[in-house]
Design a protein around this motif. Structure first.
Motif, PDB file in Angstrom:
ATOM      1  N   ARG A 107       0.835  -1.210   0.000  1.00  5.96           N
ATOM      2  CA  ARG A 107       0.000   0.000   0.000  1.00  5.96           C
ATOM      3  C   ARG A 107       0.872   1.262   0.000  1.00  5.96           C
ATOM      4  NH1 ARG A 107      -4.453   3.067  -0.618  1.00  5.96           N
ATOM      5  NH2 ARG A 107      -4.956   4.331   1.179  1.00  5.96           N
ATOM      6  N   PHE A 108       1.968   1.235   0.756  1.00  7.85           N
ATOM      7  CA  PHE A 108       2.897   2.364   0.809  1.00  7.85           C
ATOM      8  C   PHE A 108       3.523   2.593  -0.560  1.00  7.85           C
ATOM      9  CE2 PHE A 108       7.221   3.999   2.099  1.00  7.85           C
ATOM     10  CZ  PHE A 108       6.786   5.269   2.464  1.00  7.85           C
ATOM     11  N   ALA A 109       3.915   1.516  -1.230  1.00  4.55           N
ATOM     12  CA  ALA A 109       4.491   1.633  -2.574  1.00  4.55           C
ATOM     13  C   ALA A 109       3.475   2.217  -3.549  1.00  4.55           C
ATOM     14  CB  ALA A 109       4.968   0.268  -3.055  1.00  4.55           C
ATOM     15  N   TYR A 110       2.201   1.809  -3.385  1.00  7.87           N
ATOM     16  CA  TYR A 110       1.142   2.346  -4.240  1.00  7.87           C
ATOM     17  C   TYR A 110       0.991   3.857  -4.033  1.00  7.87           C
ATOM     18  CZ  TYR A 110      -3.549   3.562  -5.795  1.00  7.87           C
ATOM     19  OH  TYR A 110      -4.613   4.196  -6.379  1.00  7.87           O
ATOM     20  N   LEU A 111       0.969   4.278  -2.775  1.00 14.83           N
ATOM     21  CA  LEU A 111       0.802   5.707  -2.477  1.00 14.83           C
ATOM     22  C   LEU A 111       1.972   6.518  -3.031  1.00 14.83           C
ATOM     23  CD1 LEU A 111      -0.482   5.469   1.211  1.00 14.83           C
ATOM     24  CD2 LEU A 111      -1.824   6.067  -0.812  1.00 14.83           C
ATOM     25  N   LYS A 112       3.176   5.968  -2.959  1.00 11.98           N
ATOM     26  CA  LYS A 112       4.335   6.685  -3.503  1.00 11.98           C
ATOM     27  C   LYS A 112       4.257   6.794  -5.019  1.00 11.98           C
ATOM     28  CE  LYS A 112       7.792   4.413  -1.643  1.00 11.98           C
ATOM     29  NZ  LYS A 112       9.209   4.129  -1.276  1.00 11.98           N
ATOM     30  N   PRO A 145       4.481  10.729  -6.254  1.00  8.44           N
ATOM     31  CA  PRO A 145       5.932  10.542  -6.069  1.00  8.44           C
ATOM     32  C   PRO A 145       6.621  11.695  -5.360  1.00  8.44           C
ATOM     33  CG  PRO A 145       5.404  10.999  -8.371  1.00  8.44           C
ATOM     34  CD  PRO A 145       4.107  10.782  -7.678  1.00  8.44           C
ATOM     35  N   ASN A 146       6.002  12.854  -5.323  1.00  7.49           N
ATOM     36  CA  ASN A 146       6.615  14.018  -4.687  1.00  7.49           C
ATOM     37  C   ASN A 146       6.240  14.164  -3.213  1.00  7.49           C
ATOM     38  OD1 ASN A 146       7.859  14.878  -7.132  1.00  7.49           O
ATOM     39  ND2 ASN A 146       5.913  15.785  -7.797  1.00  7.49           N
ATOM     40  N   ALA A 147       5.341  13.317  -2.742  1.00 10.41           N
ATOM     41  CA  ALA A 147       4.892  13.414  -1.346  1.00 10.41           C
ATOM     42  C   ALA A 147       5.996  12.951  -0.399  1.00 10.41           C
ATOM     43  CB  ALA A 147       3.638  12.572  -1.140  1.00 10.41           C
ATOM     44  N   ARG A 148       6.028  13.560   0.763  1.00 10.73           N
ATOM     45  CA  ARG A 148       6.983  13.159   1.789  1.00 10.73           C
ATOM     46  C   ARG A 148       6.513  11.863   2.450  1.00 10.73           C
ATOM     47  NH1 ARG A 148       7.262  18.129   5.734  1.00 10.73           N
ATOM     48  NH2 ARG A 148       5.010  17.721   5.611  1.00 10.73           N
ATOM     49  N   GLU A 149       7.476  11.033   2.854  1.00 12.89           N
ATOM     50  CA  GLU A 149       7.128   9.774   3.497  1.00 12.89           C
ATOM     51  C   GLU A 149       6.295   9.994   4.749  1.00 12.89           C
ATOM     52  OE1 GLU A 149      10.551   7.402   4.310  1.00 12.89           O
ATOM     53  OE2 GLU A 149      10.718   6.668   2.243  1.00 12.89           O
ATOM     54  N   CYS A 150       6.629  11.036   5.515  1.00 16.91           N
ATOM     55  CA  CYS A 150       5.903  11.289   6.757  1.00 16.91           C
ATOM     56  C   CYS A 150       4.448  11.649   6.506  1.00 16.91           C
ATOM     57  CB  CYS A 150       6.591  12.390   7.563  1.00 16.91           C
ATOM     58  SG  CYS A 150       6.684  13.990   6.721  1.00 16.91           S
ATOM     59  N   ASP A 151       4.132  12.136   5.301  1.00  9.98           N
ATOM     60  CA  ASP A 151       2.744  12.449   4.958  1.00  9.98           C
ATOM     61  C   ASP A 151       1.994  11.219   4.453  1.00  9.98           C
ATOM     62  OD1 ASP A 151       3.013  15.155   5.634  1.00  9.98           O
ATOM     63  OD2 ASP A 151       3.807  15.653   3.644  1.00  9.98           O
ATOM     64  N   LEU A 152       2.728  10.264   3.872  1.00  6.30           N
ATOM     65  CA  LEU A 152       2.093   9.075   3.320  1.00  6.30           C
ATOM     66  C   LEU A 152       1.850   7.989   4.366  1.00  6.30           C
ATOM     67  CD1 LEU A 152       4.011   8.654  -0.069  1.00  6.30           C
ATOM     68  CD2 LEU A 152       1.766   9.684   0.322  1.00  6.30           C
ATOM     69  N   VAL A 153       2.751   7.879   5.334  1.00  5.22           N
ATOM     70  CA  VAL A 153       2.645   6.800   6.318  1.00  5.22           C
ATOM     71  C   VAL A 153       1.297   6.768   7.026  1.00  5.22           C
ATOM     72  CG1 VAL A 153       3.565   5.954   8.516  1.00  5.22           C
ATOM     73  CG2 VAL A 153       5.131   6.521   6.647  1.00  5.22           C
ATOM     74  N   PRO A 154       0.735   7.906   7.470  1.00  2.00           N
ATOM     75  CA  PRO A 154      -0.580   7.850   8.132  1.00  2.00           C
ATOM     76  C   PRO A 154      -1.711   7.389   7.220  1.00  2.00           C
ATOM     77  CG  PRO A 154       0.546   9.928   8.623  1.00  2.00           C
ATOM     78  CD  PRO A 154       1.301   9.271   7.518  1.00  2.00           C
ATOM     79  N   LEU A 155      -1.489   7.395   5.910  1.00  5.82           N
ATOM     80  CA  LEU A 155      -2.529   7.026   4.955  1.00  5.82           C
ATOM     81  C   LEU A 155      -2.491   5.542   4.585  1.00  5.82           C
ATOM     82  CD1 LEU A 155      -2.190  10.037   2.468  1.00  5.82           C
ATOM     83  CD2 LEU A 155      -3.703   9.847   4.444  1.00  5.82           C
ATOM     84  N   ILE A 156      -1.472   4.819   5.052  1.00  9.09           N
ATOM     85  CA  ILE A 156      -1.305   3.423   4.629  1.00  9.09           C
ATOM     86  C   ILE A 156      -2.494   2.586   5.080  1.00  9.09           C
ATOM     87  CG2 ILE A 156       0.111   1.359   4.790  1.00  9.09           C
ATOM     88  CD1 ILE A 156       2.539   3.143   5.214  1.00  9.09           C
ATOM     89  N   THR A 157      -2.717   2.532   6.378  1.00  7.72           N
ATOM     90  CA  THR A 157      -3.894   1.855   6.935  1.00  7.72           C
ATOM     91  C   THR A 157      -4.500   2.753   7.997  1.00  7.72           C
ATOM     92  OG1 THR A 157      -2.496   0.682   8.550  1.00  7.72           O
ATOM     93  CG2 THR A 157      -3.057  -0.493   6.518  1.00  7.72           C
ATOM     94  N   ARG A 158      -5.740   2.499   8.341  1.00 11.54           N
ATOM     95  CA  ARG A 158      -6.425   3.354   9.305  1.00 11.54           C
ATOM     96  C   ARG A 158      -7.308   2.510  10.218  1.00 11.54           C
ATOM     97  NH1 ARG A 158      -9.051   3.475   4.505  1.00 11.54           N
ATOM     98  NH2 ARG A 158     -11.294   3.089   4.537  1.00 11.54           N
ATOM     99  N   SER A 159      -7.488   2.993  11.414  1.00 11.67           N
ATOM    100  CA  SER A 159      -8.406   2.367  12.357  1.00 11.67           C
ATOM    101  C   SER A 159      -9.613   3.272  12.538  1.00 11.67           C
ATOM    102  CB  SER A 159      -7.716   2.132  13.708  1.00 11.67           C
ATOM    103  OG  SER A 159      -6.628   1.253  13.579  1.00 11.67           O
ATOM    104  N   SER A 160     -10.747   2.685  12.825  1.00 13.42           N
ATOM    105  CA  SER A 160     -11.939   3.483  13.078  1.00 13.42           C
ATOM    106  C   SER A 160     -11.790   4.200  14.407  1.00 13.42           C
ATOM    107  CB  SER A 160     -13.184   2.588  13.111  1.00 13.42           C
ATOM    108  OG  SER A 160     -13.085   1.653  14.181  1.00 13.42           O
TER     109      SER A 160
END
Length: 404
Positions: A233-238, A242-257
């Protein structure tokens, strides 16, 4: 000769220092235990896992146990920051770092990966291949769509086309489902699934949430599967940004309700009998879904929750009439299209749901949320359109009862 009171004071002073004032493994505040072999301060829950490998870590209470001078001196040379700098040096950005409230299996495997297997020190990077190679294949027990029986299914995760496939037979070439990483989410749900290693995988199918409930008897295997999903999922988001920072993408990988549980709901006219349903509220996509039961595969409906500026609000309400059952703690959610009324079993649930709704409403909407407003659909139970108003009027004239 060691002075117990002096050593206790030294340890209590040390545990107040930055980084030491939270558990080295899960971040829980005010840890009362320490590994005198590793030199870290940990909470009571994480200390239990440390006790499982005494050759690597040995635990004492900083308040109740006796400490030799030599052990205290060793603790003074270490501390959480220094130890974690070594044992967490090479943690992949996608790897899930469990928090205090996470389930046991996540915290247990995180601690074992750190200290027992030393996966993140840079010495054993090959151990990360099982979840970071871009390809994962394994057998999981999956709950049937229409029954409670769990059956073995083969799962194949590929970073090449960013998909997760599963097969009804181990040697089958044709997958039962091909799931895109675009809207996939994975979260541990041991209590809901009834297994300590229970994992819920959710995705969108024709704009409708679909759930898969799986587990594996081996705790390391199920956590590796979870982190393999996160890696893909992280690879997909990147790739998407591609210009997004890793710290901005990590919270989007998975989520809890932020809140889920049973409430009773009524139909759009609020004349219908209340029915018990399982609700799930997510902050990331501002979406509340509902299902017939907690283990239903298919979502019955969903509603988007905007901000106060957009006409959304929530308040406590007392149910009227005798259409409800024994649940008496009401919640009213106002949206631009209609008013929703829900009933909770306990006053505590009522307060928690109201606070959860308020949290979502208070957060500013992001650009992607405006697209969600258009795509998140509602079932007839949650959508009140002009055509439905006309249908309701006709039925009332004909003295008919409506059921949704």
């Amino acid at each position: 000769m060691a002075s117990p009171e002096r050593n206790k004071k030294i340890l209590l002073d040390m545990v107040k220092q930055p980084s030491n004032d939270h558990c080295a493994d899960c971040g829980a505040p005010e840890p009362d235990w320490a590994s005198y072999k590793l030199g870290v301060f940990v909470c009571v829950n994480c200390s239990g896992t440390h006790r499982d490998f005494p050759a690597i870590s040995q635990i004492k209470s900083i308040r109740l146990d006796f400490w030799d001078d030599s052990l205290v001196e060793f603790m003074k040379t270490r501390g959480n920051a220094a130890v974690n700098a070594f044992y967490e040096k090479c943690v992949p950005p996608f790897y899930y770092r469990p928090q205090e409230k996470d389930c046991v299996v996540l915290k247990d495997q995180w601690i074992r990966a750190k200290y027992e297997r030393r996966e993140f020190t840079g010495e054993n990077n090959s151990l990360q291949q099982v979840y970071s190679s871009g390809l994962y294949e394994g057998i999981l027990w999956k709950k049937g769509k229409d029954n409670k029986q769990f059956l073995k299914r083969r799962f194949l995760l590929s970073e090449t086309d960013f998909t997760l496939r599963y097969f009804t037979k181990e040697d089958s070439k044709k997958p039962k489902a091909v799931i895109s990483m675009k809207d996939l989410n994975a979260v541990f749900q041991p209590e809901k699934i009834g297994h300590a290693h229970g994992l819920q995988i959710s995705y969108l199918e024709e704009e409708q949430t679909r759930n898969l409930f799986v587990y594996h008897d081996n705790s390391q295997e199920i956590v590796s599967c979870f982190n393999a999903i996160r890696a893909t999922r992280f690879a997909y988001l990147k790739k998407v940004d591609p210009n997004a920072r890793e710290c901005d993408l990590v919270p989007l990988i998975t989520r809890s309700s932020i809140k889920e549980g049973y409430m009773e709901k009524t139909g759009p006219t609020q004349w219908e009998t209340f029915k018990k349903r399982w609700f799930v509220l997510n902050l990331t996509d501002r979406k509340m879904s509902y299902f017939k039961t907690s283990l239903d595969a298919l979502e019955l409906g969903a509603v988007f929750i905007g901000t106060e500026v957009h006409g959304y609000s929530v308040r406590e309400v007392q149910p009227k009439g005798n259409r409800s059952g024994r649940w008496r703690f009401g919640v009213t959610l106002e949206t631009p299209d209609r008013q929703f009324v829900f009933l909770c079993d306990q006053e505590q649930d009522q307060r928690e749901w109201i606070e959860a709704f308020k949290l979502v409403i208070s957060q500013p909407m992001l650009p992607q949320h405006y697209n969600s407003m258009k795509t998140i659909h509602c079932s007839p139970c949650l959508q009140y359109t002009s055509s439905m108003r006309l249908m309701i009027i006709i039925n009332v004239v004909n003295d008919k009862k409506l059921y949704f």
